[in-house]
Design a protein around this motif. Sequence first.
Motif, PDB file in Angstrom:
ATOM      1  N   ASN A 281      73.888  -1.040 145.066  1.00  0.00           N
ATOM      2  CA  ASN A 281      74.605  -2.047 145.957  1.00  0.00           C
ATOM      3  C   ASN A 281      73.671  -3.578 146.277  1.00  0.00           C
ATOM      4  O   ASN A 281      74.036  -3.818 146.007  1.00  0.00           O
ATOM      5  CB  ASN A 281      73.901  -1.372 146.828  1.00  0.00           C
ATOM      6  CG  ASN A 281      75.184  -0.186 147.393  1.00  0.00           C
ATOM      7  OD1 ASN A 281      76.179  -0.678 147.516  1.00  0.00           O
ATOM      8  ND2 ASN A 281      74.532   1.001 148.757  1.00  0.00           N
TER       9      ASN A 281
ATOM     10  N   VAL B 199      81.602   0.224 144.347  1.00  0.00           N
ATOM     11  CA  VAL B 199      79.915   0.551 144.076  1.00  0.00           C
ATOM     12  C   VAL B 199      80.101   2.231 142.610  1.00  0.00           C
ATOM     13  O   VAL B 199      80.304   2.748 142.138  1.00  0.00           O
ATOM     14  CB  VAL B 199      79.717   1.681 145.144  1.00  0.00           C
ATOM     15  CG1 VAL B 199      79.256   0.818 146.082  1.00  0.00           C
ATOM     16  CG2 VAL B 199      81.007   1.959 146.045  1.00  0.00           C
TER      17      VAL B 199
ATOM     18  N   ASN C 298      75.250  -6.925 145.450  1.00  0.00           N
ATOM     19  CA  ASN C 298      75.404  -8.157 145.839  1.00  0.00           C
ATOM     20  C   ASN C 298      74.105  -9.340 145.408  1.00  0.00           C
ATOM     21  O   ASN C 298      74.530 -10.305 145.702  1.00  0.00           O
ATOM     22  CB  ASN C 298      75.067  -7.744 147.157  1.00  0.00           C
ATOM     23  CG  ASN C 298      75.584  -6.538 147.821  1.00  0.00           C
ATOM     24  OD1 ASN C 298      76.781  -6.586 148.048  1.00  0.00           O
ATOM     25  ND2 ASN C 298      74.797  -5.194 148.292  1.00  0.00           N
TER      26      ASN C 298
ATOM     27  N   GLN D 200      72.159   4.599 144.553  1.00  0.00           N
ATOM     28  CA  GLN D 200      73.128   3.995 145.683  1.00  0.00           C
ATOM     29  C   GLN D 200      72.797   2.833 146.036  1.00  0.00           C
ATOM     30  O   GLN D 200      73.127   1.647 146.129  1.00  0.00           O
ATOM     31  CB  GLN D 200      73.622   4.729 145.845  1.00  0.00           C
ATOM     32  CG  GLN D 200      74.533   3.945 148.023  1.00  0.00           C
ATOM     33  CD  GLN D 200      75.240   4.940 148.645  1.00  0.00           C
ATOM     34  OE1 GLN D 200      73.948   5.364 148.962  1.00  0.00           O
ATOM     35  NE2 GLN D 200      76.104   5.034 149.246  1.00  0.00           N
TER      36      GLN D 200
END
Length: 520
Positions: free
Chosen positions: A251, A265, A255, A247
């Motif tokens: 992320n 996601v 970004n 995760q």
Amino acid sequence: MQNQDTVQLSLFDFNFDKADESGGIENLFTEKDMSLFGKGRKGWYENDISRKGFSEKRIKMSSFGNYVNGKNSHLIESWMDDMIEKMYDLNLNVKQNSLESRNVNEWLYANIAKDLLDSRFVKKFMRTKFGSSTRVYNLNMAMFEKVLTKMEELTKKKSGELERSDFLNTEYLTNVVKVLSSTELKYYQSFLNSLKPFTKIRLNDYVEKIEKIKFNHPLVRVVERVLKKERNIKPESFINNYYNSVQLFVNWAINTLVKFQGQSVNTFIFNMVTSEDLDDYRSYLIQQVKEEVLAEITAKRNLQYVRGFFQLLFRKKKIVKEVTTKLTNIETDEYFYRRLPSDKEIQDLINTIGCYSSDPVGDKLALSLMILMGFRGCEVARLSWEDINFSTKSISITDTKGMDAILPIPSKVYALLIEYKRSNEKKYIFCADPRMFLQDLRLLFNTYQLIAGWDYGGGLHLFRHIFVTRLIMHCPPQIIKSLTRHISDDTVAKYVHLERKFVKNELNKLSYTGGRIDDF
């Protein structure tokens, strides 16, 4: 000159007077005992150190018989108690009288909150919360620390100069709520109500509504199913390791990298990830370490689990390229020496629990499981009465890696279990919800350690470090991995923190020339 046998016995001074040569502690439990704890229990023999190749001069191990009951039960009890007495000099004071739990919060206020939260309005509010749980009190302190920092930034005033109107200012409120979690918003709402009880201010009106998306990518679930089938990995272990690490990577990619912008996601295309992307991610983690956002070991393990995730996807043909071939791990020393408390300091902690806890028997039981049996905090939280066999004085446990074992209960722990069971009918020994209780346990013992004057860090896991270190000093090496429930010697070694004086004394025992090692 000392021979090998004498040296070995001096290093691991232990009493096996009532031993024969047919086996060891792993033979204490019968098939019937195993079935009482459920199918699949591995017991001692599968976790024990292999004895193949031992010399004839080894320490003589023994079997205490085929049953942990009847005439043989006292042997395992005396064995464990003898070891515990060698490891510690402690008095758990099972029936010691205690004060009210609010005294813990009063101590926190007088010694921390009063100076940390320099606002007369906040101080007044915190004094009204002495009757709340230690967890709630700690969370309120953390929440107000964030609020006051933000308020100083917004108002250009010191915390002690803030007025009631500053806290109620709608412009400031809009910015303050951004730094608070949903739980903290509830606590801050209560504070605002105390400032203006007859005019309700709804903090939710100032919160920007952002839909939270749970990370539930299809390929993440594929990996979870494969690991469960192949390694019997437990859900909690998967979440703490693979899930959280992947995760964080997803992320970061969304970004940071242009080609992933616009993806979510749960629609992230893992097939688009290249070896260069993973190398960039490695550089990002190293930078996080330099900025002290992540610990070195955290960054290293994060990269390890991300790499393992992509390797499994490739093996299962979910991605077309092996992108981890050139990925090098982050170098770090996984071992670092910890200072550990003395018996006197541990006794001070026990006395603190007796004086301040609203549930002294329960809190001492939790401590004894960690410090006398090596339980992890999450294992304490999940322990149920069904895991306890009172007739054989043993506990069945599944650790964080999904390994099962049956552990003998020392008398000091057993006495606390008996005392606690008289007033406890829950499924889980300590709580109704293990996940919530673990957070409470951490905060509670952090507070006890503060009151007792400890400055060692390590949280609840410090107690396991203490247990393994004391075990190494006093337990025969043949069964150390059984009691610690570690598969490798390297893992055991990470928990060992021997003082220089102890090591020097043991090295002097190994001196064959008769000289002393004084320069160590």
